[in-house]
Every structure is written in structure tokens, then in C-alpha cells.
Design a protein around this motif. Structure first.
Motif, PDB file in Angstrom:
ATOM      1  N   THR A 278      -5.814   2.871  42.863  1.00 35.88           N
ATOM      2  CA  THR A 278      -5.225   2.883  41.515  1.00 35.88           C
ATOM      3  C   THR A 278      -5.730   4.071  40.709  1.00 35.88           C
ATOM      4  O   THR A 278      -4.960   4.771  40.043  1.00 35.88           O
ATOM      5  N   GLU A 279      -7.039   4.309  40.772  1.00 36.84           N
ATOM      6  CA  GLU A 279      -7.620   5.450  40.062  1.00 36.84           C
ATOM      7  C   GLU A 279      -7.019   6.761  40.568  1.00 36.84           C
ATOM      8  O   GLU A 279      -6.743   7.678  39.795  1.00 36.84           O
ATOM      9  N   ASP A 282      -3.570   7.179  39.263  1.00 34.68           N
ATOM     10  CA  ASP A 282      -3.638   7.462  37.829  1.00 34.68           C
ATOM     11  C   ASP A 282      -4.006   8.915  37.540  1.00 34.68           C
ATOM     12  O   ASP A 282      -4.048   9.326  36.373  1.00 34.68           O
ATOM     13  N   ARG A 284      -6.958  10.410  38.204  1.00 36.91           N
ATOM     14  CA  ARG A 284      -8.331  10.547  37.718  1.00 36.91           C
ATOM     15  C   ARG A 284      -9.283  11.149  38.758  1.00 36.91           C
ATOM     16  O   ARG A 284     -10.488  11.223  38.519  1.00 36.91           O
ATOM     17  N   LYS A 367       2.906   2.883  37.408  1.00 38.64           N
ATOM     18  CA  LYS A 367       2.739   2.113  36.179  1.00 38.64           C
ATOM     19  C   LYS A 367       3.210   2.999  35.026  1.00 38.64           C
ATOM     20  O   LYS A 367       3.338   4.225  35.172  1.00 38.64           O
ATOM     21  N   SER A 369       3.103   5.274  31.881  1.00 34.92           N
ATOM     22  CA  SER A 369       2.111   6.201  31.329  1.00 34.92           C
ATOM     23  C   SER A 369       2.165   6.165  29.807  1.00 34.92           C
ATOM     24  O   SER A 369       3.222   5.926  29.210  1.00 34.92           O
TER      25      SER A 369
END
Length: 451
Positions: A278-279, A282, A284, A367, A369
Motif C-alpha cells: 500500500t505504501e 501510495d 511513498r 485509492k 488521492s
């Protein structure tokens, strides 16, 4: 890649071997053998550049009986896993030939199909230690004849990954490298390190997980553990049982095909060390400062080049996504968006890169933003192919809410940065994205102050 003439020479050499000696082949069994069960027999098939397509069975005790086996050369063992139907793995010829295209080595195909073929998986698991003992004795014999443990690479698939770990443990981790392709999960999950593969089993242990929610192992097992597409459901694999046997084996087997692409360099896949999938999605985990100057580790065969950095880090998880079929590699861009809407906007971005007739698309939709006024939103865009010169960019903003009035996203600046090439980032300033309407424009090089 091999030149045509070099490849032809190898094949002609193999034909010469073939004409001089009968080829030994991988054991081919069927469902009948699986139902009645098989007893363990380990056969070692040698492939070298002198017998590229004609395997030669090695004596476990008299190594000098096969003159093609030169123990002073690097040796790669390929250890397959559970074979419920008894058929030979579909990838055995590809992996032996592609390894030999990469280097002058001994490739030993460990054929333990008699033992791995059984409807009773629990019985097959008991054979993993016996197979490891067999290989351990053979490697000790190699050592006595001048082989170096550091020059041994074991590639284990599923149960073969744990077999490789058991062998490595017998040599106190002095074997050069173990590569684990979707290590088996059932009967190994929850086991202590001595009863499964672990990072102490070789000088460098690299692992790929592609079916961790079914046949594969979920937790990290190596110095670096790669989780393509999160490590579970692989793109292009069937989603329902109505697809037959492919439904059960596609995700598990994808680990081998991804690795093949790394051996023959069809794909140069960068993986991004991160705490979770997930990170990673995203955006990151796009900086790999700890791996400078080499950058993020490359997945697969060449990950050994990051060994000196990875081993002191103990265990590193790394993520990437793939296409549905070969070539599996995707192209990653960092996308930085600054907006000036008064109200916060939530939504999804789709980006297309154009080069004449060539177009590639990335949809960032795992997801919604968040876009806040004068705040930079950082996104990871993954395209199915790499376009060298981008002449046009198309962008679409959507909220996914068909019942609400259409919104606009007022973009102060959007910047696209290729994560591998050192190209200057591409920018665009002051555009308005109307929801669900694609806007196209020619990018301009970013201003120096925006780096």
C-alpha cells in the motif's frame, strides 16, 4: 543477448554431443503414478555450453565419469517443487538454456520427480529433507574435487526453495547464493528457521513471492524479498475456478516466468524497498537513497549486484507491479501535482504518454488521492511500456461518483519524473481538468526552481 552465430555454434555443438551420446531426460510420469505414489529417486541432469540441449545424467559418486562436468566452473542447481500430475515442468529447457547464455557454467537440473509426484502433499514434504541430504552429499563430493562453495547458486522453486535452504544450512550458509521462487507455504508457514529457508542459509538469499495467499509463503525469507503486484494475485491469471488447473497454478508459476525474464534481460525491473504494498502504491517509496549510486535494486538474476548493500540491512521487502504477460516490466514515473482549488478534491488520475502512434497509459486508482490548495500531492504512475520521447501528455481527472455534479481540478503545476532515466522532468502549468474529460497538451521542461 546471444548473437545468432554464437547461438548457432552452441546448438551445433549440442547436436554433436547428441549424436555421440544418448540424451538423458527429465522423468516423465502421469496421474497414475501420482495416485499410487512414488518413492524418492534423485537424478542430476547436467547441461553445459557443450551440451546445451542434451542433458547428461551425473553419477553421484564418480564425478570424473562425466568429462563435461568441470567442478572449477560455477555451478547452478535448479530444484523443482511438488508435481501433482507427474509431468515435467514446462520451463526446464528455457531456464537451462538462458542460464548458459548468461555464463559459462554447469547447470544441474535436480530431477526428484520420483518423490515429488504424489497426490499426498504431506508425503512429498517428508522427501524434502531426504532430497537435501542427497544434494548435500553430492556437493561435498564436489568440494573434495576442487569446487568452491561460493561459486554455487541454487534456484529453488516452491518446495525446491526449502530444499535449497536445508542444503545451505548443512554448509553453514557458505553456499554463494540461494534464489527462492515462490517458496512453498503449506507445512512451512510458522516453522522455525531450521525447518524452512532463511537468510542464514547462503551468503545471499533472494526470494520472490507471487502466490502468498495460497501455495506460497507470505513472510520474508531472504536478504531481499520481492513482492510483485503485492505478492498474491498476479495480473493475467484466472480469477475463478472455471479456468481449470490454471486457476490453481498460474500465480505460483508466475515467479518462474518473471525470473526467466530477468535472466534473458527481456525486462529490467526496478523494485522499490518499502514497508508495505500500500505504501508503495501510495508513492511513498520512490527514493532509494540508501542504494546510491546504483539506485533501487533490480529484480531477479542481477539482484546479486546489490548484495553488499542488502546483506547488512538483514531483510528488505521490495515491491513492483507487472503487466499481464511478457514483457512483464512496467515504467514508473513520479507525478507531483499542485492544485489551487479552494476546496479539497478527492479523485483519480489517468495519464497517457504519446509518441506519434505509440501510446501508453497509467491509471492511479488503487485509492482516491487528496488534492489540497497549494499542497503538493505525490503519486506513482506505472505505464505498461517505456516511451523514449514524450511529445504529448493526456490527463483525465475523475471522482468515481456519477451522482454528484461534475467537478473541476485546477492544476497549478503537474510534473512527471522518470524514475530510472535521468531525463529532465516534464511539466505543465495552469490547466483546468474537467471531470471525466481528457485534456491533452505538449509538455515543457520543468523550470530549474521546480526540481
Amino acid at each position: 543477448r546471444m548473437s545468432f552465430w554464437w547461438c548457432l555454434a552452441l546448438l551445433l555443438g549440442s547436436v554433436a554431443i547428441y549424436s555421440a551420446h544418448e540424451c538423458d531426460v527429465f522423468t516423465d510420469l502421469d496421474l497414475h503414478h501420482s495416485i499410487i505414489g512414488t518413492s524418492l529417486y534423485v537424478k542430476l541432469l547436467l547441461y553445459t555450453r557443450a551440451n546445451l540441449i542434451c542433458g547428461q545424467e551425473l553419477s553421484h559418486h564418480n564425478l570424473s565419469a562425466q568429462p563435461l562436468f568441470n567442478v572449477t566452473k560455477p555451478t547452478t542447481f535448479i530444484v523443482h517443487g511438488y508435481r501433482p500430475t507427474g509431468s515435467p515442468p514446462v520451463w526446464i529447457h528455457d531456464i537451462t538454456q538462458q542460464l548458459l547464455a548468461r555464463g559459462d557454467m554447469n547447470v544441474l537440473l535436480v530431477d526428484w520427480n520420483r518423490g515429488a509426484t504424489n497426490v499426498n502433499y504431506l508425503k512429498v514434504v517428508t522427501y524434502t529433507h531426504d532430497t537435501a541430504d542427497n544434494l548435500t552429499a553430492f556437493i561435498r563430493n564436489m568440494q573434495e574435487n576442487g569446487a568452491s562453495l561460493s561459486s554455487i547458486h541454487m534456484i529453488g522453486i516452491s518446495l525446491g526453495a526449502h530444499i535449497s535452504g536445508f542444503v545451505g544450512a548443512k554448509f553453514n550458509g557458505k553456499i554463494g547464493r540461494i534464489t527462492a521462487l515462490d517458496p512453498a507455504g503449506p507445512m512451512f508457514t510458522g516453522n522455525p528457521p531450521e525447518d524452512r529457508l532463511d537468510p542464514t542459509d547462503a551468503q545471499f538469499v533472494d526470494v520472490v513471492h507471487t502466490d502468498m495467499d495460497a501455495f506460497g509463503f507470505r513472510k520474508p525469507l531472504g536478504h531481499i524479498d520481492f513482492y510483485p503486484n503485492g505478492g498474491a494475485d498476479q495480473p493475467g491469471c484466472p480469477k475463478t475456478i472455471f479456468s481449470g488447473s490454471s486457476y490453481f497454478k498460474c500465480d505460483h508459476q508466475r515467479s518462474v516466468f518473471l525470473y526467466l525474464g530477468s535472466i534473458n534481460r527481456t525486462c529490467n525491473i526496478r523494485a522499490f524497498p518499502c514497508s508495505s504494498y500500500t505504501e508503495f502504491l501510495d508513492g511513498r517509496c520512490m527514493d532509494c537513497d540508501q542504494f546510491k549510486p546504483a539506485g533501487c535494486p533490480v529484480f531477479g538474476y542481477d539482484s546479486i549486484e546489490w548484495k553488499d548493500t542488502l546483506v547488512p540491512l538483514n531483510q528488505t521487502r521490495a515491491f513492483f507491479t507487472t503487466n499481464k504477460q511478457t514483457p512483464f516490466c512496467r515504467t514508473n514515473y513520479r507525478v507531483d501535482v499542485v492544485t489551487w482549488n479552494h476546496d479539497t478534491r478527492w479523485g483519480y488520475i489517468t495519464i497517457k504518454l504519446h509518441n506519434g502512434a505509440e501510446v501508453t497509459e497509467a491509471t492511479i486508482n488503487h485509492k482516491a488521492s487528496k488534492f489540497e490548495k497549494y499542497s503538493e500531492t505525490r503519486l506513482l504512475a506505472q505505464f505498461d511500456k517505456d516511451i523514449q520521447k514524450v511529445y504529448k501528455i493526456s490527463i483525465k481527472f475523475s471522482t468515481g461518483n456519477a451522482l454528484q455534479p461534475k467537478l473541476k481540478l485546477r492544476v497549478l503545476r503537474i510534473r512527471l519524473t522518470h524514475l530510472e532515466r535521468k531525463d529532465r522532468p516534464l511539466c505543465r502549468y495552469d490547466v483546468i481538468l474537467e471531470e471525466n474529460k481528457e485534456l491533452s497538451f505538449r509538455p515543457i521542461p520543468c523550470e530549474e526552481s521546480n526540481f
